[in-house]
Design a protein around this motif. Structure first.
Motif, PDB file in Angstrom:
ATOM      1  N   TYR A 122       7.085  -5.859  -8.626  1.00  0.00           N
ATOM      2  CA  TYR A 122       6.084  -6.608  -7.878  1.00  0.00           C
ATOM      3  C   TYR A 122       5.663  -5.798  -6.656  1.00  0.00           C
ATOM      4  CZ  TYR A 122       8.807 -10.054 -10.487  1.00  0.00           C
ATOM      5  OH  TYR A 122       9.492 -10.715 -11.467  1.00  0.00           O
ATOM      6  N   ILE A 123       4.456  -6.047  -6.207  1.00  0.00           N
ATOM      7  CA  ILE A 123       3.942  -5.288  -5.073  1.00  0.00           C
ATOM      8  C   ILE A 123       3.046  -6.177  -4.201  1.00  0.00           C
ATOM      9  CG2 ILE A 123       1.876  -4.446  -6.289  1.00  0.00           C
ATOM     10  CD1 ILE A 123       2.356  -1.728  -4.838  1.00  0.00           C
ATOM     11  N   GLU A 124       3.000  -5.845  -2.921  1.00  0.00           N
ATOM     12  CA  GLU A 124       2.099  -6.529  -1.988  1.00  0.00           C
ATOM     13  C   GLU A 124       1.201  -5.492  -1.332  1.00  0.00           C
ATOM     14  OE1 GLU A 124       3.235  -9.741   1.085  1.00  0.00           O
ATOM     15  OE2 GLU A 124       3.017  -7.909   2.297  1.00  0.00           O
ATOM     16  N   TYR A 125      -0.111  -5.773  -1.342  1.00  0.00           N
ATOM     17  CA  TYR A 125      -1.083  -4.922  -0.663  1.00  0.00           C
ATOM     18  C   TYR A 125      -1.619  -5.665   0.563  1.00  0.00           C
ATOM     19  CZ  TYR A 125      -1.240  -2.511  -5.196  1.00  0.00           C
ATOM     20  OH  TYR A 125      -0.912  -1.848  -6.357  1.00  0.00           O
ATOM     21  N   GLN A 126      -1.693  -4.944   1.675  1.00  0.00           N
ATOM     22  CA  GLN A 126      -2.302  -5.505   2.878  1.00  0.00           C
ATOM     23  C   GLN A 126      -3.468  -4.609   3.277  1.00  0.00           C
ATOM     24  OE1 GLN A 126       0.315  -6.494   6.097  1.00  0.00           O
ATOM     25  NE2 GLN A 126       1.770  -7.611   4.796  1.00  0.00           N
ATOM     26  N   THR A 127      -4.676  -5.195   3.300  1.00  0.00           N
ATOM     27  CA  THR A 127      -5.890  -4.438   3.596  1.00  0.00           C
ATOM     28  C   THR A 127      -6.539  -4.982   4.854  1.00  0.00           C
ATOM     29  OG1 THR A 127      -6.268  -4.129   1.215  1.00  0.00           O
ATOM     30  CG2 THR A 127      -8.100  -3.633   2.700  1.00  0.00           C
ATOM     31  N   ASP A 128      -6.690  -4.119   5.851  1.00  0.00           N
ATOM     32  CA  ASP A 128      -7.403  -4.502   7.075  1.00  0.00           C
ATOM     33  C   ASP A 128      -8.889  -4.568   6.736  1.00  0.00           C
ATOM     34  OD1 ASP A 128      -8.783  -4.499   9.556  1.00  0.00           O
ATOM     35  OD2 ASP A 128      -7.018  -3.667  10.550  1.00  0.00           O
ATOM     36  N   LEU A 129      -9.470  -5.745   6.756  1.00  0.00           N
ATOM     37  CA  LEU A 129     -10.854  -5.925   6.326  1.00  0.00           C
ATOM     38  C   LEU A 129     -11.858  -5.274   7.266  1.00  0.00           C
ATOM     39  CD1 LEU A 129     -10.669  -9.649   5.151  1.00  0.00           C
ATOM     40  CD2 LEU A 129     -10.556  -7.568   3.765  1.00  0.00           C
ATOM     41  N   SER A 130     -11.465  -4.998   8.488  1.00  0.00           N
ATOM     42  CA  SER A 130     -12.388  -4.367   9.437  1.00  0.00           C
ATOM     43  C   SER A 130     -12.432  -2.854   9.284  1.00  0.00           C
ATOM     44  CB  SER A 130     -11.998  -4.726  10.879  1.00  0.00           C
ATOM     45  OG  SER A 130     -10.704  -4.224  11.187  1.00  0.00           O
ATOM     46  N   THR A 131     -11.328  -2.273   8.862  1.00  0.00           N
ATOM     47  CA  THR A 131     -11.256  -0.810   8.738  1.00  0.00           C
ATOM     48  C   THR A 131     -11.146  -0.339   7.292  1.00  0.00           C
ATOM     49  OG1 THR A 131      -8.837  -0.772   8.939  1.00  0.00           O
ATOM     50  CG2 THR A 131     -10.133  -0.672  10.981  1.00  0.00           C
ATOM     51  N   GLY A 132     -10.721  -1.231   6.404  1.00  0.00           N
ATOM     52  CA  GLY A 132     -10.523  -0.845   5.016  1.00  0.00           C
ATOM     53  C   GLY A 132      -9.211  -0.139   4.761  1.00  0.00           C
ATOM     54  N   VAL A 133      -8.388   0.012   5.786  1.00  0.00           N
ATOM     55  CA  VAL A 133      -7.100   0.686   5.639  1.00  0.00           C
ATOM     56  C   VAL A 133      -6.145  -0.229   4.870  1.00  0.00           C
ATOM     57  CG1 VAL A 133      -5.109   1.652   6.834  1.00  0.00           C
ATOM     58  CG2 VAL A 133      -7.422   2.024   7.736  1.00  0.00           C
ATOM     59  N   ARG A 134      -5.482   0.330   3.865  1.00  0.00           N
ATOM     60  CA  ARG A 134      -4.600  -0.469   3.021  1.00  0.00           C
ATOM     61  C   ARG A 134      -3.183   0.098   3.028  1.00  0.00           C
ATOM     62  NH1 ARG A 134      -7.199  -0.079  -1.576  1.00  0.00           N
ATOM     63  NH2 ARG A 134      -8.418  -1.962  -1.174  1.00  0.00           N
ATOM     64  N   SER A 135      -2.210  -0.770   3.082  1.00  0.00           N
ATOM     65  CA  SER A 135      -0.807  -0.390   2.959  1.00  0.00           C
ATOM     66  C   SER A 135      -0.177  -1.243   1.860  1.00  0.00           C
ATOM     67  CB  SER A 135      -0.066  -0.612   4.283  1.00  0.00           C
ATOM     68  OG  SER A 135      -0.104  -1.985   4.653  1.00  0.00           O
ATOM     69  N   SER A 136       0.983  -0.855   1.394  1.00  0.00           N
ATOM     70  CA  SER A 136       1.635  -1.610   0.331  1.00  0.00           C
ATOM     71  C   SER A 136       3.139  -1.577   0.508  1.00  0.00           C
ATOM     72  CB  SER A 136       1.268  -1.026  -1.042  1.00  0.00           C
ATOM     73  OG  SER A 136       1.793   0.282  -1.184  1.00  0.00           O
ATOM     74  N   ARG A 137       3.801  -2.532  -0.095  1.00  0.00           N
ATOM     75  CA  ARG A 137       5.258  -2.552  -0.096  1.00  0.00           C
ATOM     76  C   ARG A 137       5.729  -3.237  -1.369  1.00  0.00           C
ATOM     77  NH1 ARG A 137       8.120  -7.253   1.466  1.00  0.00           N
ATOM     78  NH2 ARG A 137       6.761  -9.048   1.948  1.00  0.00           N
ATOM     79  N   ALA A 138       6.880  -2.794  -1.860  1.00  0.00           N
ATOM     80  CA  ALA A 138       7.459  -3.425  -3.038  1.00  0.00           C
ATOM     81  C   ALA A 138       7.996  -4.799  -2.667  1.00  0.00           C
ATOM     82  CB  ALA A 138       8.575  -2.552  -3.609  1.00  0.00           C
ATOM     83  N   LEU A 139       7.901  -5.723  -3.607  1.00  0.00           N
ATOM     84  CA  LEU A 139       8.389  -7.081  -3.397  1.00  0.00           C
ATOM     85  C   LEU A 139       9.621  -7.338  -4.251  1.00  0.00           C
ATOM     86  CD1 LEU A 139       5.093  -9.199  -3.479  1.00  0.00           C
ATOM     87  CD2 LEU A 139       6.386  -8.512  -1.461  1.00  0.00           C
ATOM     88  N   GLU A 140      10.504  -8.157  -3.739  1.00  0.00           N
ATOM     89  CA  GLU A 140      11.619  -8.655  -4.530  1.00  0.00           C
ATOM     90  C   GLU A 140      11.134  -9.842  -5.351  1.00  0.00           C
ATOM     91  OE1 GLU A 140      14.463  -7.145  -4.714  1.00  0.00           O
ATOM     92  OE2 GLU A 140      13.956  -5.678  -3.142  1.00  0.00           O
ATOM     93  N   ALA A 141      11.853 -10.165  -6.404  1.00  0.00           N
ATOM     94  CA  ALA A 141      11.438 -11.247  -7.289  1.00  0.00           C
ATOM     95  C   ALA A 141      11.331 -12.582  -6.555  1.00  0.00           C
ATOM     96  CB  ALA A 141      12.414 -11.371  -8.458  1.00  0.00           C
ATOM     97  N   ASN A 142      12.211 -12.816  -5.589  1.00  0.00           N
ATOM     98  CA  ASN A 142      12.191 -14.106  -4.895  1.00  0.00           C
ATOM     99  C   ASN A 142      11.070 -14.212  -3.865  1.00  0.00           C
ATOM    100  OD1 ASN A 142      13.119 -12.388  -2.943  1.00  0.00           O
ATOM    101  ND2 ASN A 142      15.104 -13.381  -2.661  1.00  0.00           N
ATOM    102  N   GLU A 143      10.309 -13.109  -3.678  1.00  0.00           N
ATOM    103  CA  GLU A 143       9.180 -13.135  -2.747  1.00  0.00           C
ATOM    104  C   GLU A 143       7.855 -13.378  -3.455  1.00  0.00           C
ATOM    105  OE1 GLU A 143       9.283 -10.105   0.594  1.00  0.00           O
ATOM    106  OE2 GLU A 143      10.539  -9.104  -0.886  1.00  0.00           O
ATOM    107  N   PHE A 144       7.894 -13.557  -4.758  1.00  0.00           N
ATOM    108  CA  PHE A 144       6.653 -13.502  -5.540  1.00  0.00           C
ATOM    109  C   PHE A 144       6.522 -14.699  -6.472  1.00  0.00           C
ATOM    110  CE2 PHE A 144       4.418 -12.151  -9.395  1.00  0.00           C
ATOM    111  CZ  PHE A 144       3.211 -11.773  -8.852  1.00  0.00           C
ATOM    112  N   ILE A 145       5.343 -15.298  -6.500  1.00  0.00           N
ATOM    113  CA  ILE A 145       5.029 -16.347  -7.467  1.00  0.00           C
ATOM    114  C   ILE A 145       3.656 -16.025  -8.060  1.00  0.00           C
ATOM    115  CG2 ILE A 145       4.677 -18.805  -7.849  1.00  0.00           C
ATOM    116  CD1 ILE A 145       6.335 -19.364  -5.378  1.00  0.00           C
TER     117      ILE A 145
END
Length: 240
Positions: A122-145
């Motif tokens: 699982y993965i989470e993407y965070q995108t700053d909508l003002s700059t378009g800069v995106r970062s990501s981090r792996a998710l554990e199973a209990n963090e994801f639905i």
């Protein structure tokens, strides 16, 4: 055989276009969103069932036709040079089709089955909508639905199954990479004969259009599409 073959050729175009998202340098953002869309959009799901049925029907009819041909001529001609009247691909469609059937089963086990049975990361993407800069981090199973999209303080947050990571992991295996490339070579020869033959079987054989169909069959389906698919495992193995 012809109708299912033409339908499967159409699917190959769509599948290749979608899978080109794998080449984007965005940590799988585009591909993972595409994967979710293709597995949850109702019209696409309906077409998917037609696809599965077409694969089975195509394979079954190939077996039936092979048995009928064998029964019609149980003993070979005493003097017959098959090479003089047919191409290598037309004489070996059964072998090529068998390789492709094994490939489809392997492909679906590695990706389709694991994606649908929650066996991918699982993965989470965070995108700053003002700059378009995106970062990501792996998710554990209990963090994801399932798949989630939200916005918090101008930041878009997307949580998804990371099929991109599964593709990256699978193509670390050199034997799997080799088999994929081999299967795409088999696909090339299969389509070079099958594409033109399908149109001829359904009666679309006007002398004005046959050269166009032959050109599309050879250079489009016999060259470009197999190369496009073969580049994906090679890219992940040698570049990523």
């Amino acid at each position: 055989m012809s109708l299912t073959g033409i339908f499967l050729c159409t699917f190959l175009i769509v599948h290749l276009i979608g899978n080109l998202q794998l080449f984007k340098n965005d940590e799988g953002y585009a591909f993972n969103n595409y994967a979710y869309f293709m597995t949850h959009f109702t019209p696409i799901k309906v077409v998917s069932y037609l696809l599965y049925a077409s694969i089975v029907i195509h394979a079954v009819y190939a077996l039936i036709l092979s048995m009928q041909n064998k029964a019609a001529r149980p003993v070979n001609y005493a003097r017959y040079d098959g090479n003089a009247n047919s191409t290598w691909s037309s004489r070996n469609m059964g072998i090529l089709g068998t390789v492709l059937l094994v490939f489809i089963a392997t492909h679906m086990q590695n990706f389709w089955w694991k994606y649908h049975n929650d066996q991918v990361p699982y993965i989470e993407y965070q995108t700053d909508l003002s700059t378009g800069v995106r970062s990501s981090r792996a998710l554990e199973a209990n963090e994801f639905i399932d798949y989630q999209v939200s916005t918090d303080n101008g930041v878009e947050i997307v949580k998804a199954r990371d099929l991109y990571k599964q593709v990256d992991f699978a193509f670390e295996n050199p034997f799997l990479v080799f088999f994929y490339v081999l299967a795409m070579a088999a696909l090339s020869f299969h389509l070079i004969h099958g594409f033109q033959s399908a149109f001829q079987t359904v009666g679309f054989s006007h002398k004005k259009y046959v050269p166009i169909i032959r050109f599309i069959g050879v250079w489009g389906f016999g060259v470009l599409i197999p190369i496009g698919f073969a580049l994906m495992p090679l890219y992940f193995y040698f570049v990523k």
